[in-house]
Design an enzyme around this catalytic site. Structure first.
Site, mmCIF file in Angstrom:
data_model
loop_
_atom_site.group_PDB
_atom_site.id
_atom_site.type_symbol
_atom_site.label_atom_id
_atom_site.label_comp_id
_atom_site.label_asym_id
_atom_site.label_seq_id
_atom_site.Cartn_x
_atom_site.Cartn_y
_atom_site.Cartn_z
ATOM 1 N N ARG A 193 0.695 -1.172 0.111
ATOM 2 C CA ARG A 193 -0.785 0.071 -0.030
ATOM 3 C C ARG A 193 1.070 1.279 -0.145
ATOM 4 O O ARG A 193 2.028 1.865 0.365
ATOM 5 C CB ARG A 193 -1.018 -0.250 0.835
ATOM 6 C CG ARG A 193 -1.931 0.800 1.382
ATOM 7 C CD ARG A 193 -2.755 0.898 2.296
ATOM 8 N NE ARG A 193 -4.173 1.699 1.991
ATOM 9 C CZ ARG A 193 -5.329 1.693 2.849
ATOM 10 N NH1 ARG A 193 -5.506 0.734 4.172
ATOM 11 N NH2 ARG A 193 -6.294 2.854 3.101
ATOM 12 N N SER A 234 0.322 4.880 0.214
ATOM 13 C CA SER A 234 0.606 5.889 1.968
ATOM 14 C C SER A 234 1.290 4.716 3.211
ATOM 15 O O SER A 234 1.689 6.306 3.982
ATOM 16 C CB SER A 234 -1.168 6.234 1.967
ATOM 17 O OG SER A 234 -2.021 4.602 1.781
ATOM 18 N N HIS A 288 6.956 7.408 -7.266
ATOM 19 C CA HIS A 288 5.298 7.172 -6.461
ATOM 20 C C HIS A 288 5.608 7.332 -5.021
ATOM 21 O O HIS A 288 5.899 6.557 -4.342
ATOM 22 C CB HIS A 288 4.945 5.357 -6.167
ATOM 23 C CG HIS A 288 3.203 5.524 -5.868
ATOM 24 N ND1 HIS A 288 2.811 6.416 -5.552
ATOM 25 C CD2 HIS A 288 1.764 5.251 -6.146
ATOM 26 C CE1 HIS A 288 1.513 5.554 -4.773
ATOM 27 N NE2 HIS A 288 1.273 5.463 -5.910
ATOM 28 N N HIS A 316 -0.500 7.178 -12.229
ATOM 29 C CA HIS A 316 -1.890 8.190 -11.885
ATOM 30 C C HIS A 316 -1.809 9.418 -12.724
ATOM 31 O O HIS A 316 -1.975 10.674 -13.438
ATOM 32 C CB HIS A 316 -2.102 9.344 -10.729
ATOM 33 C CG HIS A 316 -1.142 8.281 -9.668
ATOM 34 N ND1 HIS A 316 -0.381 9.214 -9.189
ATOM 35 C CD2 HIS A 316 -2.037 8.225 -8.886
ATOM 36 C CE1 HIS A 316 -0.233 8.164 -8.234
ATOM 37 N NE2 HIS A 316 -1.070 7.590 -7.881
ATOM 38 N N GLU A 345 -5.167 0.729 -10.420
ATOM 39 C CA GLU A 345 -5.477 0.985 -8.995
ATOM 40 C C GLU A 345 -6.310 1.261 -7.908
ATOM 41 O O GLU A 345 -6.152 1.743 -6.728
ATOM 42 C CB GLU A 345 -4.012 2.522 -8.126
ATOM 43 C CG GLU A 345 -3.845 2.554 -7.156
ATOM 44 C CD GLU A 345 -3.353 4.277 -7.153
ATOM 45 O OE1 GLU A 345 -3.096 4.985 -8.404
ATOM 46 O OE2 GLU A 345 -2.420 4.466 -5.865
ATOM 47 N N ARG A 362 -12.696 5.135 -4.188
ATOM 48 C CA ARG A 362 -13.056 3.814 -4.368
ATOM 49 C C ARG A 362 -15.034 4.052 -4.764
ATOM 50 O O ARG A 362 -15.273 3.074 -4.781
ATOM 51 C CB ARG A 362 -12.724 3.075 -3.068
ATOM 52 C CG ARG A 362 -11.831 2.807 -2.944
ATOM 53 C CD ARG A 362 -11.513 1.906 -1.198
ATOM 54 N NE ARG A 362 -9.905 2.458 -1.059
ATOM 55 C CZ ARG A 362 -9.472 1.681 -0.338
ATOM 56 N NH1 ARG A 362 -10.281 0.549 0.690
ATOM 57 N NH2 ARG A 362 -8.102 1.724 0.666
#
Lengths: 342, 342
Positions: A71, A73, A178, A223, A284, A290
């Site tokens: 993950r 973040s 990232h 992105h 992603e 979401r």
């Protein structure tokens, strides 16, 4: 085959986050620090976390294989020192590896690195090599700002990063550029810091001649390339003023954009402006966004629909975006698929 | 009438830069510090710098009136203290005012503020009011990061900035959110920092409820809104997850985007995604990207061509983008034009 080059293990069992919270608590109170062996996640827990989440969505949406990394973040390289990052990266990478062994047809790993602010990136090499050689990982995530929104490391074009690049070239693996959580109150993590980092990384490459030193180095800018495709004229013009070659010659042998752009007009622009050979399918999924788009009735991050619907791609183009570009940019992925007769 | 809402005095006579360099030298060596009266620029010099540059291009391209502010990259609020910024802002604003009196049909002023890192923004109010009341300026440029790429002030939604907003509302002037030179090596000024700031500002507004406190406050986010329109689905989705209203209700009564996007596909996306009432024509001509696009044979920053050519706007829409939106967002501009019977 449809390959999603950008998936994170956002749905890992809760005990992982609990362990991390104990690790963070241990920074102030060493007595509270957990051992690695305190974390025990069974194969059944891993299966459950995948089958009901990523794999279900992959089946529903019709993608086959996800390049799967910890993950983003939660990397949070700004927390603690190198040892803290090293332990955390090792745990997170191992979980992605276990997912890839439980679901070998659907997941293959990409590594987070044990970066730490101000620490020489070459300290990341043992973990990088372990992930490639022992886990069969096919790429890495490289964080250009381990400070988490304060941007205190040198630009990606600086020799500071060269030890990583030398290993990437040696092992023929690309890096997705990232960042992780922002701890700068100015930058929302997924709404500003991620996109800013994409734009920043692209411009750091534009102003430099990094790919003259590393002609086979490959970066995936996620992105949808941040702001770069939307401002492609600006970047072409800036390159011209800086007396750089045309962007296609200067950067596009080495830089690739994913399709994590969550609406049709964005994907239409991306596929209009960026050569098809430089676009890799990605969603992603179960990530930053979401929900379901009330304008379409479909998930925002169901990017396969946008790629399928755009008038800018032929069927042959779509085959490149969905599969063959990823196999070219991730040669170890291609080798793994070929070894399985795929 | 065609109004360009984003022009900077990038072509000021060289003696301005020389004076600024002496001012900076004076930070270390007070004996080297210049007096304000050391700077003498004649009306003829001002005329020459405009007639052969901005005005010539405006005539060639067919725009009529430019909202004209001091050169953004030269604001450099990170240099020196409030007194240094105050003197510098006063000089730069006065020059724009003089241009507006020499060419009243073609230029009207917007102010830079004497911001300084860590200094209460209310210190900017006297200069703001002087520019509005004495100079007839119609807007301000507000720098969300006076540190120059280190992002140490609070987000734009913080009460820190409220004294400025109260004056903006009182005088009915909008702010263009515009950073200055980056002194962080990670961020190229015009290729990364500017666009990142646009995206950051938009997201700072999205996560907050600033416009509930200031329902009539207006921000112009330049450079086509940074990455925001390209990632409009992402931002709609993030707003939804944050339980905010739809973006059109949450932000689009208060936030406007300019058209400083330097290629046709970018303008096509902007005009496809963003409601026409929120788009203001601008070129930032003789700014970041001054060259000719080899793909079109026209200047990259000749954005009027892209707005004219996009299939997404009707003639009525174009009239809004070129004129009436600017008159609505800048009420003092409208009043000034009405007073001239325009």
């Amino acid at each position: 085959m449809i390959i999603d080059c950008h998936g994170h293990y956002t749905t890992a069992p809760r005990s992982l986050e609990d362990w991390r919270n104990r690790q963070i608590a241990g920074l102030k109170d060493p007595a509270a620090a957990p051992k690695v062996s305190d974390l025990a996640i069974s194969d059944d827990e891993l299966r459950e976390s995948i089958v009901t989440n990523q794999l279900q969505k992959m089946l529903e949406r019709g993608s086959d294989l996800t390049i799967f990394s910890p993950r983003a973040s939660f990397m949070a390289h700004h927390i603690g020192d190198f040892k803290v990052s090293s332990t955390w990266a090792s745990i997170c990478n191992e979980l992605c590896y276990r997912v890839s062994t439980l679901f070998p047809d659907n997941f293959i790993g990409a590594a987070m690195l044990p970066q730490s602010p101000g620490v020489d990136p070459k300290t990341c090499i043992p973990e990088l090599e372990r992930c490639v050689e022992e886990y069969g990982f096919v790429g890495i995530n490289l964080n250009p700002d381990p400070s988490g929104g304060h941007w205190r490391e040198p630009p990606l074009s600086d020799r500071h990063w060269y030890p990583i690049y030398e290993k990437m070239v040696e092992h023929d693996i690309p890096a997705m550029i990232h960042v992780s959580t922002s701890c700068n109150a100015c930058f929302h993590t997924t709404g500003a810091h991620y996109l800013n980092a994409d734009t920043t990384a692209f411009m750091q490459c534009l102003t430099a001649d990094l790919f003259r030193d590393f002609p086979t180095l490959k970066f995936v800018i996620p992105h949808g390339g941040g702001a770069a495709p939307y401002h492609w004229g600006r970047f072409r013009g800036l390159a011209q003023e800086l007396k750089k070659p045309l962007l296609k010659d200067h950067l596009l042998n080495n830089i690739f954009f994913d399709t994590c752009v969550y609406h049709q007009p964005g994907i239409d622009l991306l596929t209009k402006v960026i050569p098809v050979d430089n676009i890799l399918f990605a969603s992603e999924m179960i990530g930053a966004v979401r929900g379901i788009d009330p304008e379409t009735g479909h998930y925002f991050d169901d990017t396969k629909r946008y790629v399928a619907a755009t008038p800018n791609l032929s069927d042959a183009d779509r085959h490149k975006v969905f599969e063959t570009n990823a196999r070219r940019v991730y040669p170890r992925l291609d080798a793994a698929l070929c070894a399985r007769g795929l």
